[in-house]
Design a protein around this motif. Structure first.
Motif, PDB file in Angstrom:
ATOM      1  N   GLN A  72       0.828  -1.202   0.000  1.00  0.00           N
ATOM      2  CA  GLN A  72       0.000   0.000   0.000  1.00  0.00           C
ATOM      3  C   GLN A  72       0.865   1.255   0.000  1.00  0.00           C
ATOM      4  O   GLN A  72       0.533   2.259  -0.648  1.00  0.00           O
ATOM      5  CB  GLN A  72      -0.923  -0.008   1.215  1.00  0.00           C
ATOM      6  N   TYR A  73       1.954   1.208   0.731  1.00  0.00           N
ATOM      7  CA  TYR A  73       2.859   2.352   0.837  1.00  0.00           C
ATOM      8  C   TYR A  73       3.427   2.716  -0.533  1.00  0.00           C
ATOM      9  O   TYR A  73       3.411   3.882  -0.949  1.00  0.00           O
ATOM     10  CB  TYR A  73       3.976   2.012   1.816  1.00  0.00           C
ATOM     11  N   ASP A  80       0.356   9.322  -5.629  1.00  0.00           N
ATOM     12  CA  ASP A  80       0.616  10.715  -5.237  1.00  0.00           C
ATOM     13  C   ASP A  80       1.600  11.418  -6.170  1.00  0.00           C
ATOM     14  O   ASP A  80       1.645  12.652  -6.207  1.00  0.00           O
ATOM     15  CB  ASP A  80       1.156  10.771  -3.800  1.00  0.00           C
ATOM     16  N   SER A  81       2.397  10.635  -6.897  1.00  0.00           N
ATOM     17  CA  SER A  81       3.386  11.253  -7.785  1.00  0.00           C
ATOM     18  C   SER A  81       2.753  11.859  -9.026  1.00  0.00           C
ATOM     19  O   SER A  81       3.358  12.690  -9.703  1.00  0.00           O
ATOM     20  CB  SER A  81       4.427  10.222  -8.210  1.00  0.00           C
ATOM     21  N   GLY A  91      13.071   5.307  -8.614  1.00  0.00           N
ATOM     22  CA  GLY A  91      14.072   6.224  -8.093  1.00  0.00           C
ATOM     23  C   GLY A  91      13.551   7.617  -7.816  1.00  0.00           C
ATOM     24  O   GLY A  91      14.095   8.332  -6.973  1.00  0.00           O
ATOM     25  N   SER A  92      12.487   8.018  -8.512  1.00  0.00           N
ATOM     26  CA  SER A  92      11.958   9.371  -8.336  1.00  0.00           C
ATOM     27  C   SER A  92      11.072   9.507  -7.096  1.00  0.00           C
ATOM     28  O   SER A  92      10.689  10.615  -6.732  1.00  0.00           O
ATOM     29  CB  SER A  92      11.148   9.776  -9.577  1.00  0.00           C
TER      30      SER A  92
END
Length: 301
Positions: A72-73, A80-81, A91-92
């Motif tokens: 979930q994390y 959210d990105s 990596g982002s």
């Protein structure tokens, strides 16, 4: 009959109590969970010893809970990105809690294999050192599970440490039940560790052996990418030959379609070569190179 009834009632009580503990723990953590970037997040949210004290005797259930929280994390971070992010290219994202989540899950249940595999494939994309530490922890707790050596060898291969990767596959190859391809991977990594053939072999084995649909998707995407890279090398060779013969670059695929067919590449009705995801390749503006269609499901280079 009466003994069976007592056993059933006792078992049900144990299950209900266990689930109750997990639910209460979940609420307790959610109520006290700090902001994702808080310095105290790892201490409060991810302390395996504390979790064990809160729910004694139900460590396996709690390990599952932490494992689901890790999924979930990552999923929440991707959402959210607001960008297209793949599990093998994270990596982002700021995923500093992923390693502690996986550490906690594997501490609560050291024989739970899924978090180790997730660490090897997903965590290694953002924190190789933590991925190696967790996977070695899995090997220490499960020394006879050859798949963990495959996972660890994969991390070393990604680091281009082909010697250690070869040695790791060799260690796993001698374990009971290890398939013959583990020994073959040892030899292949020692000779041609960074080749596309080696990469394809590793991802094909990952696809075949993994039970996790997310990890199978990662492996499947990489197999498509490697196949496309090989196809584009062939197409570039054909375009180069045509350019040398005609003293100009091709203006359309139809001019080289016969050569493409002879190379056994898949073409659509118009003679355009198709990539492994069945999307037409694009002829570059110059006509001397081939490119992926941005809409293709094949990962970019």
């Amino acid at each position: 009959m009466q003994n069976d009834r007592r056993f059933t009632i006792t078992a049900l009580c144990v299950i209900v109590c266990g689930m109750g503990c997990v639910v209460l723990l979940s609420r307790w953590l959610d109520e006290r969970r700090p902001a994702p970037d808080s310095a105290s997040a790892e201490q409060l949210y991810l302390n395996a010893k504390t979790a064990k004290r809160i729910s004694p005797g139900f460590n396996a259930l709690l390990a599952d809970w932490y494992w689901l929280r890790s999924l979930q994390y990552v999923g929440r971070k991707i959402i959210d990105s607001h960008a297209t992010v793949q599990l093998d290219n994270l990596g982002s994202l700021n995923l500093k809690l992923l390693a502690p989540l996986l550490e906690t899950s594997t501490t609560l249940d050291p024989q739970f294999l899924a978090p180790y595999e997730y660490a090897a494939v997903v965590l290694s994309a953002v924190d190789e050192a933590a991925a190696i530490r967790i996977t070695k922890k899995g090997i220490a707790a499960n020394p006879h599970v050859w798949r963990l050596y495959h996972d660890l060898g994969f991390i070393y291969w990604q680091r281009r440490d082909f010697k250690t990767a070869s040695e790791t596959y060799g260690e796993g190859a001698v374990l009971p039940g290890a398939p013959r391809w583990m020994e073959a991977m040892k030899a292949q990594l020692a000779v041609q560790g960074g080749s596309r053939n080696t990469a394809r072999e590793i991802y094909e084995r990952m696809y075949q052996e993994s039970d996790d649909p997310n990890l199978k998707e990662i492996a499947g995407r990489r197999i498509l990418q490697i196949q496309s890279l090989n196809e584009r090398d062939v197409i570039r060779g054909i375009l180069s030959e045509y350019s040398a013969r005609a003293q100009r670059c091709a203006s359309s695929w139809i001019e080289v379609s016969e050569a493409l067919r002879k190379a056994r590449l898949r073409l659509d009705a118009s003679g355009t070569p198709l990539d492994p995801a069945d999307t037409p390749y694009q002829l570059s503006k110059s006509g001397c190179d081939v490119e992926l269609d941005p809409r293709s499901q094949v990962p970019p280079d």
